[in-house]
Scaffold this motif. Structure first.
Motif, PDB file in Angstrom:
ATOM      1  N   ILE A  11       0.840  -1.198   0.000  1.00  0.00           N
ATOM      2  CA  ILE A  11       0.000   0.000   0.000  1.00  0.00           C
ATOM      3  C   ILE A  11       0.875   1.249   0.000  1.00  0.00           C
ATOM      4  O   ILE A  11       0.550   2.249  -0.646  1.00  0.00           O
ATOM      5  CB  ILE A  11      -0.975  -0.015   1.197  1.00  0.00           C
ATOM      6  N   SER A  12       2.002   1.202   0.706  1.00  0.00           N
ATOM      7  CA  SER A  12       2.917   2.340   0.708  1.00  0.00           C
ATOM      8  C   SER A  12       3.474   2.610  -0.681  1.00  0.00           C
ATOM      9  O   SER A  12       3.700   3.766  -1.048  1.00  0.00           O
ATOM     10  CB  SER A  12       4.074   2.093   1.677  1.00  0.00           C
ATOM     11  N   LEU A  13       3.698   1.576  -1.464  1.00  0.00           N
ATOM     12  CA  LEU A  13       4.193   1.758  -2.830  1.00  0.00           C
ATOM     13  C   LEU A  13       3.121   2.310  -3.765  1.00  0.00           C
ATOM     14  O   LEU A  13       3.434   2.902  -4.787  1.00  0.00           O
ATOM     15  CB  LEU A  13       4.730   0.437  -3.379  1.00  0.00           C
ATOM     16  N   MET A  14       1.868   2.151  -3.390  1.00  0.00           N
ATOM     17  CA  MET A  14       0.781   2.685  -4.211  1.00  0.00           C
ATOM     18  C   MET A  14       0.786   4.205  -4.241  1.00  0.00           C
ATOM     19  O   MET A  14       0.138   4.805  -5.105  1.00  0.00           O
ATOM     20  CB  MET A  14      -0.565   2.169  -3.701  1.00  0.00           C
ATOM     21  N   VAL A  15       1.515   4.838  -3.330  1.00  0.00           N
ATOM     22  CA  VAL A  15       1.565   6.294  -3.292  1.00  0.00           C
ATOM     23  C   VAL A  15       2.163   6.855  -4.584  1.00  0.00           C
ATOM     24  O   VAL A  15       1.904   8.001  -4.945  1.00  0.00           O
ATOM     25  CB  VAL A  15       2.323   6.777  -2.039  1.00  0.00           C
ATOM     26  N   PHE A  16       2.916   6.048  -5.315  1.00  0.00           N
ATOM     27  CA  PHE A  16       3.487   6.492  -6.588  1.00  0.00           C
ATOM     28  C   PHE A  16       2.441   6.539  -7.704  1.00  0.00           C
ATOM     29  O   PHE A  16       2.673   7.153  -8.742  1.00  0.00           O
ATOM     30  CB  PHE A  16       4.633   5.570  -7.022  1.00  0.00           C
ATOM     31  N   PHE A  17       1.304   5.903  -7.506  1.00  0.00           N
ATOM     32  CA  PHE A  17       0.320   5.772  -8.580  1.00  0.00           C
ATOM     33  C   PHE A  17      -0.967   6.550  -8.344  1.00  0.00           C
ATOM     34  O   PHE A  17      -1.839   6.535  -9.193  1.00  0.00           O
ATOM     35  CB  PHE A  17      -0.015   4.290  -8.809  1.00  0.00           C
ATOM     36  N   LEU A  22      -4.212  12.632  -3.055  1.00  0.00           N
ATOM     37  CA  LEU A  22      -4.455  11.395  -2.318  1.00  0.00           C
ATOM     38  C   LEU A  22      -3.187  10.800  -1.717  1.00  0.00           C
ATOM     39  O   LEU A  22      -3.255   9.794  -1.011  1.00  0.00           O
ATOM     40  CB  LEU A  22      -5.123  10.367  -3.235  1.00  0.00           C
ATOM     41  N   LYS A  23      -2.038  11.386  -1.998  1.00  0.00           N
ATOM     42  CA  LYS A  23      -0.776  10.838  -1.491  1.00  0.00           C
ATOM     43  C   LYS A  23      -0.710  10.887   0.031  1.00  0.00           C
ATOM     44  O   LYS A  23      -0.371   9.903   0.684  1.00  0.00           O
ATOM     45  CB  LYS A  23       0.416  11.569  -2.105  1.00  0.00           C
ATOM     46  N   TYR A  24      -1.022  12.033   0.609  1.00  0.00           N
ATOM     47  CA  TYR A  24      -0.964  12.147   2.064  1.00  0.00           C
ATOM     48  C   TYR A  24      -2.022  11.275   2.750  1.00  0.00           C
ATOM     49  O   TYR A  24      -1.695  10.556   3.694  1.00  0.00           O
ATOM     50  CB  TYR A  24      -1.092  13.598   2.517  1.00  0.00           C
ATOM     51  N   PRO A  25      -3.300  11.310   2.302  1.00  0.00           N
ATOM     52  CA  PRO A  25      -4.283  10.439   2.976  1.00  0.00           C
ATOM     53  C   PRO A  25      -3.919   8.962   2.913  1.00  0.00           C
ATOM     54  O   PRO A  25      -4.112   8.235   3.888  1.00  0.00           O
ATOM     55  CB  PRO A  25      -5.585  10.724   2.234  1.00  0.00           C
ATOM     56  N   LEU A  26      -3.387   8.511   1.771  1.00  0.00           N
ATOM     57  CA  LEU A  26      -2.988   7.106   1.665  1.00  0.00           C
ATOM     58  C   LEU A  26      -1.862   6.785   2.633  1.00  0.00           C
ATOM     59  O   LEU A  26      -1.890   5.766   3.330  1.00  0.00           O
ATOM     60  CB  LEU A  26      -2.567   6.785   0.230  1.00  0.00           C
ATOM     61  N   THR A  27      -0.878   7.673   2.709  1.00  0.00           N
ATOM     62  CA  THR A  27       0.227   7.475   3.647  1.00  0.00           C
ATOM     63  C   THR A  27      -0.264   7.519   5.080  1.00  0.00           C
ATOM     64  O   THR A  27       0.142   6.711   5.922  1.00  0.00           O
ATOM     65  CB  THR A  27       1.313   8.548   3.424  1.00  0.00           C
ATOM     66  N   ALA A  93       4.627  16.014   8.946  1.00  0.00           N
ATOM     67  CA  ALA A  93       5.055  15.919   7.551  1.00  0.00           C
ATOM     68  C   ALA A  93       4.051  16.549   6.597  1.00  0.00           C
ATOM     69  O   ALA A  93       4.434  17.017   5.526  1.00  0.00           O
ATOM     70  CB  ALA A  93       5.285  14.460   7.171  1.00  0.00           C
ATOM     71  N   ARG A  94       2.797  16.580   6.984  1.00  0.00           N
ATOM     72  CA  ARG A  94       1.792  17.177   6.091  1.00  0.00           C
ATOM     73  C   ARG A  94       2.115  18.645   5.819  1.00  0.00           C
ATOM     74  O   ARG A  94       2.129  19.086   4.670  1.00  0.00           O
ATOM     75  CB  ARG A  94       0.412  17.041   6.686  1.00  0.00           C
ATOM     76  N   ASP A  95       2.371  19.416   6.854  1.00  0.00           N
ATOM     77  CA  ASP A  95       2.702  20.825   6.663  1.00  0.00           C
ATOM     78  C   ASP A  95       4.107  21.007   6.102  1.00  0.00           C
ATOM     79  O   ASP A  95       4.364  21.953   5.360  1.00  0.00           O
ATOM     80  CB  ASP A  95       2.553  21.590   7.979  1.00  0.00           C
ATOM     81  N   TYR A  96       4.997  20.108   6.447  1.00  0.00           N
ATOM     82  CA  TYR A  96       6.372  20.191   5.951  1.00  0.00           C
ATOM     83  C   TYR A  96       6.418  20.009   4.439  1.00  0.00           C
ATOM     84  O   TYR A  96       7.084  20.756   3.721  1.00  0.00           O
ATOM     85  CB  TYR A  96       7.236  19.141   6.644  1.00  0.00           C
ATOM     86  N   VAL A  97       5.712  19.042   3.937  1.00  0.00           N
ATOM     87  CA  VAL A  97       5.738  18.730   2.513  1.00  0.00           C
ATOM     88  C   VAL A  97       4.877  19.721   1.724  1.00  0.00           C
ATOM     89  O   VAL A  97       5.124  19.945   0.539  1.00  0.00           O
ATOM     90  CB  VAL A  97       5.281  17.274   2.285  1.00  0.00           C
ATOM     91  N   LYS A  98       3.908  20.337   2.367  1.00  0.00           N
ATOM     92  CA  LYS A  98       3.019  21.269   1.670  1.00  0.00           C
ATOM     93  C   LYS A  98       3.798  22.389   0.965  1.00  0.00           C
ATOM     94  O   LYS A  98       3.431  22.822  -0.120  1.00  0.00           O
ATOM     95  CB  LYS A  98       2.034  21.879   2.667  1.00  0.00           C
ATOM     96  N   ILE A 109       7.696  13.804  -4.189  1.00  0.00           N
ATOM     97  CA  ILE A 109       6.756  13.823  -3.063  1.00  0.00           C
ATOM     98  C   ILE A 109       6.360  12.388  -2.710  1.00  0.00           C
ATOM     99  O   ILE A 109       6.304  12.018  -1.536  1.00  0.00           O
ATOM    100  CB  ILE A 109       5.521  14.679  -3.408  1.00  0.00           C
ATOM    101  N   SER A 110       6.117  11.573  -3.726  1.00  0.00           N
ATOM    102  CA  SER A 110       5.775  10.170  -3.486  1.00  0.00           C
ATOM    103  C   SER A 110       6.912   9.436  -2.798  1.00  0.00           C
ATOM    104  O   SER A 110       6.687   8.636  -1.891  1.00  0.00           O
ATOM    105  CB  SER A 110       5.442   9.467  -4.802  1.00  0.00           C
ATOM    106  N   LEU A 111       8.136   9.712  -3.227  1.00  0.00           N
ATOM    107  CA  LEU A 111       9.298   9.083  -2.610  1.00  0.00           C
ATOM    108  C   LEU A 111       9.413   9.465  -1.137  1.00  0.00           C
ATOM    109  O   LEU A 111       9.735   8.628  -0.291  1.00  0.00           O
ATOM    110  CB  LEU A 111      10.565   9.462  -3.366  1.00  0.00           C
ATOM    111  N   HIS A 112       9.131  10.714  -0.827  1.00  0.00           N
ATOM    112  CA  HIS A 112       9.168  11.169   0.571  1.00  0.00           C
ATOM    113  C   HIS A 112       8.166  10.379   1.418  1.00  0.00           C
ATOM    114  O   HIS A 112       8.519   9.859   2.482  1.00  0.00           O
ATOM    115  CB  HIS A 112       8.860  12.667   0.635  1.00  0.00           C
TER     116      HIS A 112
END
Length: 126
Positions: A11-17, A22-27, A93-98, A109-112
């Motif tokens: 599931i963590s790898l799905m963040v690339f797709f 949806l990247k943050y909610p999935l993570t 991380a949510r605010d950091y990556v924003k 971003i996905s890699l992070h």
């Protein structure tokens, strides 16, 4: 637990797709789910009078001996700390990556987020 680790890592790898929003909610969902599982297992160890809890065998054999996952009191305390800190880091991380979303590519971003998930799961001994 090994099956849970495999599922959460996939599931963590799905963040690339998934799309950017949806990247943050999935993570968050994957780390929160893994954090809660490891938190409750560690809490169960801390609250019981048993020195060590052995989990079921995973049909893995090492030198012709069945492999068991176990957790003692010291391990449980560290897993509790990692679970609490991991979920806190995820919220931070949510605010950091924003700030980087506009200047970095979606792959970065996905890699992070993927690296954050993998680091958490490896540290929490799922």
């Amino acid at each position: 637990m090994i099956t849970l680790l495999s599922i959460l890592l996939l599931i963590s790898l799905m963040v690339f797709f998934v799309p950017g929003k949806l990247k943050y909610p999935l993570t968050f969902i994957t780390i929160f789910a893994g954090g809660m599982v490891s938190f409750w297992e560690a809490l169960r160890v801390c609250l019981t009078s048993v020195n060590k809890i052995e989990f079921a065998s995973y049909n893995i054999r090492i030198f012709d001996q069945p492999a068991y996952a176990s957790m003692d009191m010291l391990t449980a305390v560290f897993v509790l700390i990692v679970s609490i800190v991991g979920i806190s880091v995820l919220i931070y991380a949510r605010d950091y990556v924003k700030h980087y979303v506009k200047s970095k590519s979606p792959a970065q971003i996905s890699l992070h987020y993927c690296a954050l998930s993998v680091l958490f799961f490896l540290c929490s001994e799922l």
